[in-house]
Scaffold this motif. Structure first.
Motif, PDB file in Angstrom:
ATOM      1  N   ILE A  40      45.312  97.202  42.117  1.00 23.27           N
ATOM      2  CA  ILE A  40      43.910  97.198  41.882  1.00 23.27           C
ATOM      3  C   ILE A  40      43.421  96.013  40.965  1.00 23.27           C
ATOM      4  N   GLU A  41      42.421  95.321  41.312  1.00 27.48           N
ATOM      5  CA  GLU A  41      41.989  94.350  40.468  1.00 27.48           C
ATOM      6  C   GLU A  41      40.454  94.403  40.488  1.00 27.48           C
ATOM      7  N   LYS A  42      39.883  94.482  39.457  1.00 29.72           N
ATOM      8  CA  LYS A  42      38.347  94.606  39.583  1.00 29.72           C
ATOM      9  C   LYS A  42      37.870  93.239  39.585  1.00 29.72           C
ATOM     10  N   PHE A  43      36.403  92.995  40.167  1.00 30.56           N
ATOM     11  CA  PHE A  43      35.545  91.912  40.048  1.00 30.56           C
ATOM     12  C   PHE A  43      34.324  92.039  39.884  1.00 30.56           C
ATOM     13  N   GLU A  60      34.335  85.234  42.266  1.00 29.46           N
ATOM     14  CA  GLU A  60      35.559  84.844  41.210  1.00 29.46           C
ATOM     15  C   GLU A  60      36.910  85.310  42.000  1.00 29.46           C
ATOM     16  N   ILE A  61      36.822  85.674  43.032  1.00 28.21           N
ATOM     17  CA  ILE A  61      38.284  85.880  43.828  1.00 28.21           C
ATOM     18  C   ILE A  61      38.672  84.590  44.413  1.00 28.21           C
ATOM     19  N   SER A  62      39.837  84.137  43.966  1.00 28.37           N
ATOM     20  CA  SER A  62      40.296  83.096  44.615  1.00 28.37           C
ATOM     21  C   SER A  62      41.235  83.359  45.722  1.00 28.37           C
ATOM     22  N   ASP A  63      41.647  84.533  45.586  1.00 27.00           N
ATOM     23  CA  ASP A  63      42.635  84.962  46.729  1.00 27.00           C
ATOM     24  C   ASP A  63      42.267  84.641  48.167  1.00 27.00           C
ATOM     25  N   SER A  64      43.277  84.189  48.830  1.00 25.98           N
ATOM     26  CA  SER A  64      42.758  83.828  50.165  1.00 25.98           C
ATOM     27  C   SER A  64      43.656  84.646  51.164  1.00 25.98           C
ATOM     28  N   ASN A  65      44.204  85.517  50.773  1.00 26.99           N
ATOM     29  CA  ASN A  65      45.125  86.694  51.510  1.00 26.99           C
ATOM     30  C   ASN A  65      44.233  87.708  52.265  1.00 26.99           C
ATOM     31  N   PRO A  66      43.788  87.603  53.498  1.00 35.52           N
ATOM     32  CA  PRO A  66      42.943  88.439  54.253  1.00 35.52           C
ATOM     33  C   PRO A  66      43.198  89.985  54.283  1.00 35.52           C
ATOM     34  N   GLU A  67      44.546  90.088  54.059  1.00 36.86           N
ATOM     35  CA  GLU A  67      45.003  91.561  53.994  1.00 36.86           C
ATOM     36  C   GLU A  67      44.322  92.288  52.675  1.00 36.86           C
ATOM     37  N   HIS A  68      44.183  91.531  51.591  1.00 37.62           N
ATOM     38  CA  HIS A  68      43.778  92.136  50.476  1.00 37.62           C
ATOM     39  C   HIS A  68      42.211  92.639  50.486  1.00 37.62           C
ATOM     40  N   ILE A  69      42.162  93.973  50.664  1.00 36.58           N
ATOM     41  CA  ILE A  69      40.945  94.370  50.758  1.00 36.58           C
ATOM     42  C   ILE A  69      39.725  94.509  49.763  1.00 36.58           C
ATOM     43  N   THR A  70      38.470  94.412  50.021  1.00 37.33           N
ATOM     44  CA  THR A  70      37.505  93.933  49.238  1.00 37.33           C
ATOM     45  C   THR A  70      36.591  95.254  49.342  1.00 37.33           C
ATOM     46  N   VAL A  71      36.174  95.879  48.157  1.00 37.06           N
ATOM     47  CA  VAL A  71      35.535  97.078  48.128  1.00 37.06           C
ATOM     48  C   VAL A  71      34.351  96.576  47.193  1.00 37.06           C
ATOM     49  N   GLY A  72      33.058  96.818  47.844  1.00 37.20           N
ATOM     50  CA  GLY A  72      31.791  96.415  46.963  1.00 37.20           C
ATOM     51  C   GLY A  72      30.718  96.660  47.765  1.00 37.20           C
ATOM     52  N   GLY A  73      29.330  96.332  47.296  1.00 38.68           N
ATOM     53  CA  GLY A  73      28.321  96.261  47.951  1.00 38.68           C
ATOM     54  C   GLY A  73      28.354  95.721  49.303  1.00 38.68           C
ATOM     55  N   ILE A  74      27.546  95.821  50.260  1.00 33.80           N
ATOM     56  CA  ILE A  74      27.434  95.136  51.549  1.00 33.80           C
ATOM     57  C   ILE A  74      27.295  93.582  51.356  1.00 33.80           C
ATOM     58  N   LYS A  83      47.161  94.988  47.863  1.00 37.69           N
ATOM     59  CA  LYS A  83      46.128  94.765  46.935  1.00 37.69           C
ATOM     60  C   LYS A  83      44.707  95.159  47.201  1.00 37.69           C
ATOM     61  N   THR A  84      43.854  95.642  46.082  1.00 42.96           N
ATOM     62  CA  THR A  84      42.475  95.826  46.528  1.00 42.96           C
ATOM     63  C   THR A  84      41.327  95.359  45.216  1.00 42.96           C
ATOM     64  N   TYR A  85      40.675  94.622  45.661  1.00 39.07           N
ATOM     65  CA  TYR A  85      39.439  94.186  44.858  1.00 39.07           C
ATOM     66  C   TYR A  85      38.491  95.153  44.781  1.00 39.07           C
ATOM     67  N   ILE A  86      38.125  95.707  43.860  1.00 33.41           N
ATOM     68  CA  ILE A  86      36.985  96.735  43.535  1.00 33.41           C
ATOM     69  C   ILE A  86      36.028  96.260  42.664  1.00 33.41           C
ATOM     70  N   ASN A 146      30.940 105.020  44.473  1.00 32.44           N
ATOM     71  CA  ASN A 146      31.814 104.730  45.686  1.00 32.44           C
ATOM     72  C   ASN A 146      33.076 103.795  45.147  1.00 32.44           C
ATOM     73  N   ALA A 147      32.788 102.972  44.345  1.00 30.99           N
ATOM     74  CA  ALA A 147      33.907 102.128  43.743  1.00 30.99           C
ATOM     75  C   ALA A 147      35.005 103.079  43.096  1.00 30.99           C
ATOM     76  N   PHE A 148      34.415 103.859  42.096  1.00 34.61           N
ATOM     77  CA  PHE A 148      35.527 104.598  41.479  1.00 34.61           C
ATOM     78  C   PHE A 148      36.517 105.499  42.369  1.00 34.61           C
ATOM     79  N   THR A 149      35.703 106.079  43.407  1.00 38.09           N
ATOM     80  CA  THR A 149      36.374 106.834  44.479  1.00 38.09           C
ATOM     81  C   THR A 149      37.339 106.107  45.272  1.00 38.09           C
ATOM     82  N   ALA A 150      37.053 104.752  45.548  1.00 45.25           N
ATOM     83  CA  ALA A 150      37.978 103.984  46.455  1.00 45.25           C
ATOM     84  C   ALA A 150      39.157 103.693  45.469  1.00 45.25           C
TER      85      ALA A 150
END
Length: 245
Positions: free
Chosen positions: A32-35, A40-54, A2-5, A17-21
């Motif tokens: 894919i899940e948007k945030f 807002e992200i309650s998921d605690s699984n570190p394998e799930h990648i987060t894509v966004g600003g620094i 899963k990826t949070y974008i 950048n977010a769209f390309t990701a």
């Protein structure tokens, strides 16, 4: 996987950048899940990648109880020979009060996006930078005029792609110099960017180094961008990189 974008309040990806990701991770079969706000992200699984600003990505790492070095990569000691200019540390107030410190380039040292790096020519260039409550730590650099600048995306010690982002299209970058820098950078992360420029004497000179967790695409293909982000996220979170192929 899963990826949070990151998206805006209307649910649209917050930038290209977010769209390309999104396109890249979707191609590799990621859910894919948007945030909008990282909290807002309650998921605690570190394998799930987060894509966004620094700021968002670093806040997400913090929420996962993952610490990262406070010091930015910027100018590694191992790459000092490639810089070809004097670079030193100071503060905004120190430089402002030293009238001999003009015609230099400055950028934030610890808070990457506190302000955009800029050339200081006179006192007016300090407008918006002086903070009476906090003297901002900065890097200072002698000026070099680059004809052309490129971002070299490095993944697992190999060049993933090179994208020109400024200057003349027909200037030639010394690829051997880039490869030599990669070899010398023994403490390099799994993904990062080497920004190189070519000056008026056609010398290939290192501009700066950037961490790979929130870099812009600069035209990088979706699949390459997903692989690039995945390599750094997995390293920071000490999880498996499912795109390491």
């Amino acid at each position: 996987m899963k990826t949070y974008i990151q998206a805006d309040k209307n649910g649209e990806f917050y930038n290209v950048n977010a769209f390309t990701a999104y396109e890249g991770f979707k191609n590799f079969g990621f859910e894919i899940e948007k945030f909008s706000e990282v909290n807002e992200i309650s998921d605690s699984n570190p394998e799930h990648i987060t894509v966004g600003g620094i700021g968002s990505v670093r806040e997400r790492l913090k929420n996962l109880n993952i610490t990262r070095p406070d010091k930015e990569i910027d100018y590694p000691d191992q790459l000092e020979p490639f810089l070809k200019r004097k670079i030193w540390e100071s503060t905004v107030n120190t430089i402002f009060n030293d009238k001999n410190s003009r015609n230099i380039f400055i950028k934030p040292k610890t808070e990457t996006k506190l302000f955009a790096g800029k050339i200081i020519k006179n006192d007016m260039d300090f407008v918006g930078l002086i903070d009476k409550e906090k003297d901002i730590e900065i890097y200072c650099s002698e000026l070099i005029h680059f004809k052309t600048e490129w971002r070299c995306f490095i993944r697992y010690k190999e060049i993933l792609d090179i994208r020109r982002y400024k200057g003349d299209w027909d200037t030639k970058l010394n690829i051997r110099k880039v490869e030599h820098a990669i070899d010398c950078f023994t403490s390099q992360p799994n993904s990062y960017a080497l920004d190189f420029g070519v000056n008026e004497n056609n010398e290939t000179i290192l501009v700066e180094v950037n961490d790979g967790h929130s870099l812009g695409t600069y035209g990088l293909s979706p699949n390459h961008y997903a692989k690039f982000l995945s390599a750094r996220w997995s390293e920071l979170t000490q999880t498996k990189d499912y795109l390491n192929f």
